[in-house]
Scaffold this active site. Structure first.
Site, PDB file in Angstrom:
ATOM      1  N   ARG A  75     -11.134  22.305  47.693  1.00  0.00           N
ATOM      2  CA  ARG A  75     -10.852  23.341  46.755  1.00  0.00           C
ATOM      3  C   ARG A  75      -9.682  22.685  45.957  1.00  0.00           C
ATOM      4  NH1 ARG A  75      -6.884  28.205  47.929  1.00  0.00           N
ATOM      5  NH2 ARG A  75      -7.104  29.031  45.713  1.00  0.00           N
ATOM      6  N   HIS A 119      -4.337  28.809  39.321  1.00  0.00           N
ATOM      7  CA  HIS A 119      -3.383  28.850  40.198  1.00  0.00           C
ATOM      8  C   HIS A 119      -2.093  28.586  39.675  1.00  0.00           C
ATOM      9  CE1 HIS A 119      -3.153  27.511  44.945  1.00  0.00           C
ATOM     10  NE2 HIS A 119      -1.946  27.793  44.378  1.00  0.00           N
ATOM     11  N   GLU A 165      -4.134  34.169  44.670  1.00  0.00           N
ATOM     12  CA  GLU A 165      -3.262  35.032  44.885  1.00  0.00           C
ATOM     13  C   GLU A 165      -2.274  35.775  43.994  1.00  0.00           C
ATOM     14  OE1 GLU A 165      -0.278  32.676  47.291  1.00  0.00           O
ATOM     15  OE2 GLU A 165      -1.546  32.260  48.784  1.00  0.00           O
ATOM     16  N   ASN A 293      -6.120  33.704  51.844  1.00  0.00           N
ATOM     17  CA  ASN A 293      -4.927  32.601  52.032  1.00  0.00           C
ATOM     18  C   ASN A 293      -4.054  33.590  53.147  1.00  0.00           C
ATOM     19  OD1 ASN A 293      -6.199  31.320  50.075  1.00  0.00           O
ATOM     20  ND2 ASN A 293      -4.325  31.483  48.739  1.00  0.00           N
ATOM     21  N   TYR A 295      -0.934  32.916  56.115  1.00  0.00           N
ATOM     22  CA  TYR A 295       0.150  31.997  56.650  1.00  0.00           C
ATOM     23  C   TYR A 295       0.730  32.612  57.887  1.00  0.00           C
ATOM     24  CZ  TYR A 295      -0.813  28.576  53.025  1.00  0.00           C
ATOM     25  OH  TYR A 295      -1.220  27.696  51.979  1.00  0.00           O
ATOM     26  N   GLU A 366      -7.070  29.278  52.429  1.00  0.00           N
ATOM     27  CA  GLU A 366      -5.695  28.368  52.675  1.00  0.00           C
ATOM     28  C   GLU A 366      -5.175  28.956  54.149  1.00  0.00           C
ATOM     29  OE1 GLU A 366      -2.542  28.556  50.004  1.00  0.00           O
ATOM     30  OE2 GLU A 366      -3.752  28.422  48.189  1.00  0.00           O
TER      31      GLU A 366
END
Ligand code: GAL
Length: 458
Positions: A75, A119, A165, A293, A295, A366
């Site tokens: 990606r 992005h 995002e 994504n 985390y 991600e």
């Protein structure tokens, strides 16, 4: 061993500004990140993406590394000002050529390209001329740019992500001002977010109407951490739910359910713009998959209005709008980013998304961690990173077992790279970059990946 489905997409993700460098090479125009990095004090150690890991000039070597480490998908994002230096109008053919070469190199190595259109590196011209995401005109500019990409690359690219995002663009870029374009406001995030959603929908409309024959799929990638209620009280449970709705519901509800979450409307009043009936129609269903994504995880508790106008803890958005107190368990391990490692939060979030949005196909676009990796005798032993990936992949496996339609997983990231306001101080890569010589040194996790992918399991 826990085995993943055969067609599971194993990939790694990057973004243009964070790796390419070549910031003014071959006709590229400046982006808002080029400008933001030039303001003293905005980026740690005054770092910039001017050179980054010089991927623009060394992509062939990077693609060969991706191959050698077993990745089946990659990606990356297209730099809008590299292909349209002014954001619109004249095309920079040299920029187009770069992405053609990259895509061809990936396909030659049997690596599936997954392409993000945005992005965060907005052409600076659009920011200066019309305030970027704050102006509705951006919707059309983005759709035109998307059309150009589908036209030029869609014969070979079959997986598209419109936006990376939008929460970050809105909150960090237009609320807290810590990311480009550096604006500080409590209403602009919601206006920028509105235009981001409309721009996504406009690009998808172009794709579905004009490029259906390319038989690709398209979606949005949203970031979301898990919010676990701090206690069993109804108030804390509601606070955790509210935090998730302000985080991912903000962007995913319109796409899957047709409008913003009710709780956002109630709390934001006229700071939250409204969609027309026609816009709702266009937005609803404009996603072939759910890009996530993910985390970390935090506890969420009802704040009882204590922090009106107060500060932000971690990834809380504009906390005074939510009245949620966020905290972490002191026993949780932290990465160098100070994000807690909580794999079970990933399983819970995947279940929450699946239930709320009727079990869409999900790709984790991600997931990863930064650690203070050191080279010792020419090697990097990043055992914490291996543990992190093992934990999160096991969490993904559990989610699949319980019925979540998880189709792929992209590690952030292939290389250490420019980590936005943190510059080069954080190492997220599974390859170490020596920024003096730009040498790439595989970490232990690179070898581990190869094993995971070839066995299809952890
Ligand atoms: C995401 C972002 C990436 C990368 C990562 C690690 O929010 O999309 O560009 O920086 O976080 O912080």
């Amino acid at each position: 061993m826990k085995t993943f489905p055969n067609d599971f997409m194993w990939g790694s993700a990057t973004s243009s500004y964070q790796i390419e460098g070549g910031h003014n090479q071959d006709g590229k125009g400046p982006s808002i990140w080029d400008a933001f990095c030039s303001i003293p004090g905005k980026i740690k150690n005054g770092n910039t993406g001017n050179i980054a890991i010089d991927h623009y000039n060394r992509f062939e070597e990077d693609v060969a590394l991706l191959k050698s480490q077993g990745f089946k998908a990659y990606r990356f994002s297209i730099s809008w000002p590299r292909v349209l230096p002014q954001g619109k109008g004249k095309v920079n053919e040299e920029g187009i050529q770069f992405y053609n070469n990259l895509i061809d190199a990936l396909l030659k190595h049997d690596i599936t390209p997954v392409v993000t259109l945005y992005h965060w590196d907005l052409p600076l011209a659009l920011q200066l001329e019309s305030d970027g995401w704050l102006d509705k005109g951006i919707v059309d500019h983005f759709a035109q740019y998307a059309r150009l990409c589908f036209e030029r690359f869609g014969d070979r690219v079959k997986h598209w992500i419109t936006l990376n995002e939008p929460w970050v663009v809105a909150i960090l870029g237009h609320g807290q001002g810590v990311f480009a374009p550096g604006r500080v406001s409590n209403s602009e995030p919601y206006l920028a977010g509105h235009h981001l959603i409309l721009a996504h929908a406009a690009a998808v409309d172009v794709f579905k109407n004009e490029f259906n024959h390319q038989q690709g799929i398209i979606g949005m990638s949203n970031n979301c951490d898990w919010r676990e209620p701090l206690t069993d009280s109804d108030d804390d449970k509601k606070a955790a739910e509210r935090a998730l709705l302000f985080f991912v519901g903000w962007f995913a509800d319109p796409l899957y359910l047709g409008d913003y979450p009710e709780v956002m409307k109630e709390r934001l009043g006229n700071r939250l713009p409204e969609f027309t009936a026609e816009e709702k129609e266009l937005i609803k269903g404009s996603s072939d998959f759910f890009g996530l994504n993910h985390y970390t995880t935090m506890y969420a508790a009802e704040n009882y209005g204590k922090n009106q106008g107060g500060n932000v803890y971690g990834n809380g958005g504009l906390s005074e709008d939510q009245n949620v107190d966020l905290s972490i368990d002191k026993s949780w391990q932290l990465t160098e980013m100070k994000w807690a490692v909580v794999p079970w939060g990933c399983t819970k979030l995947l279940a929450w998304i699946s239930e709320r949005y009727s079990y869409p196909d999900i790709y984790i676009t991600e997931n990863g961690c930064a650690y203070d990796d050191q080279v010792e005798d020419g090697a990097v032993h990043d055992s914490e990173r291996i543990d992190f990936y093992r934990g999160y992949l096991q969490a993904c496996h559990e989610a699949i077992q319980s019925g979540v339609n998880l189709k792929g997983y992209f590690a952030w990231s292939m290389f250490d790279n420019f980590e936005w306001a943190s510059g080069y101080s954080l190492r997220f890569g599974i390859n170490y970059i020596d920024y003096e010589t730009l040498k790439r040194i595989p970490k232990d996790s690179a070898y581990w990946w190869k094993k995971v992918v070839s066995d299809n399991g952890v």
